[in-house]
Design a protein around this motif. Structure first.
Motif, PDB file in Angstrom:
ATOM      1  N   ALA A   1       0.837  -1.205   0.000  1.00  9.99           N
ATOM      2  CA  ALA A   1       0.000   0.000   0.000  1.00  9.99           C
ATOM      3  C   ALA A   1       0.871   1.254   0.000  1.00  9.99           C
ATOM      4  O   ALA A   1       0.556   2.234  -0.681  1.00  9.99           O
ATOM      5  CB  ALA A   1      -0.918  -0.002   1.220  1.00  9.99           C
ATOM      6  N   ALA A   2       1.966   1.224   0.755  1.00 11.87           N
ATOM      7  CA  ALA A   2       2.879   2.369   0.796  1.00 11.87           C
ATOM      8  C   ALA A   2       3.510   2.597  -0.574  1.00 11.87           C
ATOM      9  O   ALA A   2       3.641   3.740  -1.027  1.00 11.87           O
ATOM     10  CB  ALA A   2       3.957   2.143   1.852  1.00 11.87           C
ATOM     11  N   GLY A   3       3.901   1.504  -1.236  1.00 10.34           N
ATOM     12  CA  GLY A   3       4.507   1.625  -2.558  1.00 10.34           C
ATOM     13  C   GLY A   3       3.548   2.190  -3.586  1.00 10.34           C
ATOM     14  O   GLY A   3       3.888   3.118  -4.337  1.00 10.34           O
ATOM     15  N   VAL A   4       2.330   1.652  -3.626  1.00 12.62           N
ATOM     16  CA  VAL A   4       1.331   2.121  -4.591  1.00 12.62           C
ATOM     17  C   VAL A   4       0.959   3.576  -4.311  1.00 12.62           C
ATOM     18  O   VAL A   4       0.872   4.402  -5.241  1.00 12.62           O
ATOM     19  CB  VAL A   4       0.077   1.225  -4.539  1.00 12.62           C
ATOM     20  CG1 VAL A   4      -1.038   1.815  -5.394  1.00 12.62           C
ATOM     21  CG2 VAL A   4       0.408  -0.188  -5.007  1.00 12.62           C
ATOM     22  N   SER A   5       0.749   3.913  -3.026  1.00 15.15           N
ATOM     23  CA  SER A   5       0.359   5.281  -2.679  1.00 15.15           C
ATOM     24  C   SER A   5       1.493   6.264  -2.965  1.00 15.15           C
ATOM     25  O   SER A   5       1.244   7.419  -3.332  1.00 15.15           O
ATOM     26  CB  SER A   5      -0.064   5.368  -1.208  1.00 15.15           C
ATOM     27  OG  SER A   5       0.974   4.948  -0.351  1.00 15.15           O
TER      28      SER A   5
END
Length: 433
Positions: free
Chosen positions: A247-251
């Motif tokens: 989620a951190a990577g995509v966001s």
């Protein structure tokens, strides 16, 4: 050696190194090495130090830390954060709109950035000069913004909750969602403080504010990125679509795209965001690695287990144990910043909380609130100095401290509410299950 001799020796060395000015990551490692040599040979100690210092970053979940830091830096280097404040300010047709708008902007920024200091710096850098120019009281202006920055570490994503989950081996997603309701309650409390302040000291809030209203197109350029990034993080984690790291990577990718198209981010801003992220992670990486080494030596001597057993044998009530831990952290927070406290003390104290019968997800929120109090208490309250530095010619550190007092009271009240009604934090995670 007896466990208490090792524990007191490590603590004494640690505090000694900190007092003489050694950076905390190096102080942690230096305090560990003499006792590591006591249990291992020099060659084995060197191998162990190497494995602990570098091996910690093979943990997949830790990749979320630099990604969330980078995300916050991207927003801070673009116009998304400032425009969010202008929207909150100009679209609130009430007396004290700038103060309410600052709190709302800090809450919105907190929904996409997990750092208290970055939140205070980004919103405060725009809001503080503007509030002073409009005629707001120095203490109200600085107090609102210093305290508003703390919303970033309670509303998800939160770096403190992320580190807490790593140290205590708790679900990051459950911790994030547990902070939502207390975070919204805290925002409401801050609004109430501003309203009461305006009644008690009406001279601190101008009767009429002359400000150019932000165009709706510019307002949407601030709101849409925050909403989109917030939804990407929350839905992907809570719906089980992605891990916190994914989620951190995509966001972070979404933030980069939105900051370019909506926030005016250009090549220079991107380079500055990358540089600042690397500087932050250089410190956090050393701190985490040396904290793991410190914890390894303590665990070898069974200091956390023996410390917990000592309190169990004293037969204190669970709430007496909780009160002692909270007071300990508030006092310690006057001298250490939250991330350092997490890696120095939490490995020893969280087993005691568990033995007392408290839910560790619930305690994660309690712990985070005590960390919020820590960044607002002198002499080492980070947010105090961040805000004072933004207008050091007009606002003294004393003004910032006094301005924060009502907000510290609100944080303490929320702490009592969580103790009296644990479901305040646990209701939403249980509902999501």
């Amino acid at each position: 050696m007896e466990w208490y001799v090792v524990g007191l020796g490590m603590l004494g060395l640690l505090m000694g190194f900190i007092i003489i000015g050694l950076p905390i990551p190096f102080a942690l490692a230096a305090a560990s090495i003499p006792f590591l040599l006591d249990i291992l040979s020099l060659k084995s100690s060197l191998v162990t130090v190497e494995l602990k210092l570098w091996g910690v970053w093979f943990d997949y979940i830790l990749l979320a830390v630099p990604l969330f830091v980078f995300l916050g830096e991207l927003i801070g280097r673009s116009s998304i954060g400032p425009n969010l404040y202008w929207f909150m300010h100009s679209k609130l047709p009430v007396r004290g709109a700038a103060a309410y708008g600052s709190i709302g902007a800090c809450a919105g920024f907190g929904a996409v950035c997990g750092s208290s200091m970055v939140g205070a710096l980004t919103i405060g850098g725009v809001a503080l000069p503007e509030m002073l120019k409009l005629g707001y009281g120095k203490r109200l202006s600085s107090g609102v913004l210093a305290a508003g920055g703390t919303l970033s570490v309670l509303l998800p994503p939160s770096l403190i909750l992320l580190f807490y989950g790593i140290v205590t081996d708790q679900s990051i997603g459950a911790l994030f969602i547990a902070g939502v309701v207390p975070g919204l309650i805290l925002v409401t409390m801050f609004f109430i403080i501003v309203a009461v302040w305006g009644k008690v000291k009406p001279q601190d809030i101008p009767g009429q504010e002359s400000i150019n209203p932000i165009p709706w197109l510019v307002a949407l350029s601030a709101l849409l990125p925050v909403i989109i990034i917030g939804l990407v993080i929350t839905i992907s984690i809570y719906a089980g679509i992605a891990t916190p790291t994914e989620a951190a990577g995509v966001s972070a990718v979404f933030t980069l795209i939105l900051a370019y198209f909506f926030g005016g981010l250009r090549w220079q801003g991107l380079l500055e965001a990358l540089k600042s992220t690397m500087q932050t992670m250089g410190y956090l990486g050393l701190l985490l690695s040396s904290g793991v080494l410190f914890g390894f030596v303590m665990t070898y001597h069974q200091i956390p287990q023996q410390f917990t057993q000592l309190f169990v044998d004293m037969q204190l009530s669970p709430y007496a144990v909780l009160a002692m831990i909270v007071v300990f952290y508030i006092v310690l927070g006057m001298f250490l910043e939250p991330v350092s406290m997490t890696f120095i003390t939490l490995p020893t104290l969280y087993p005691l909380v568990s033995a007392a019968g408290f839910d560790l997800i619930w305690f994660g929120v309690v712990y985070t609130i005590t960390m919020e109090i820590a960044v607002l208490t002198p002499p080492v309250g980070l947010n105090l100095f961040v805000i004072q530095n933004l207008a050091k010619d007009e606002v003294s550190i004393g003004d910032v401290i006094i301005g924060c007092v009502p907000f510290i009271v609100a944080l303490a009240t929320l702490l009592l509410l969580l103790v009296g009604l644990p479901d305040t934090a646990l209701w939403l995670p249980e509902l999501m299950e």
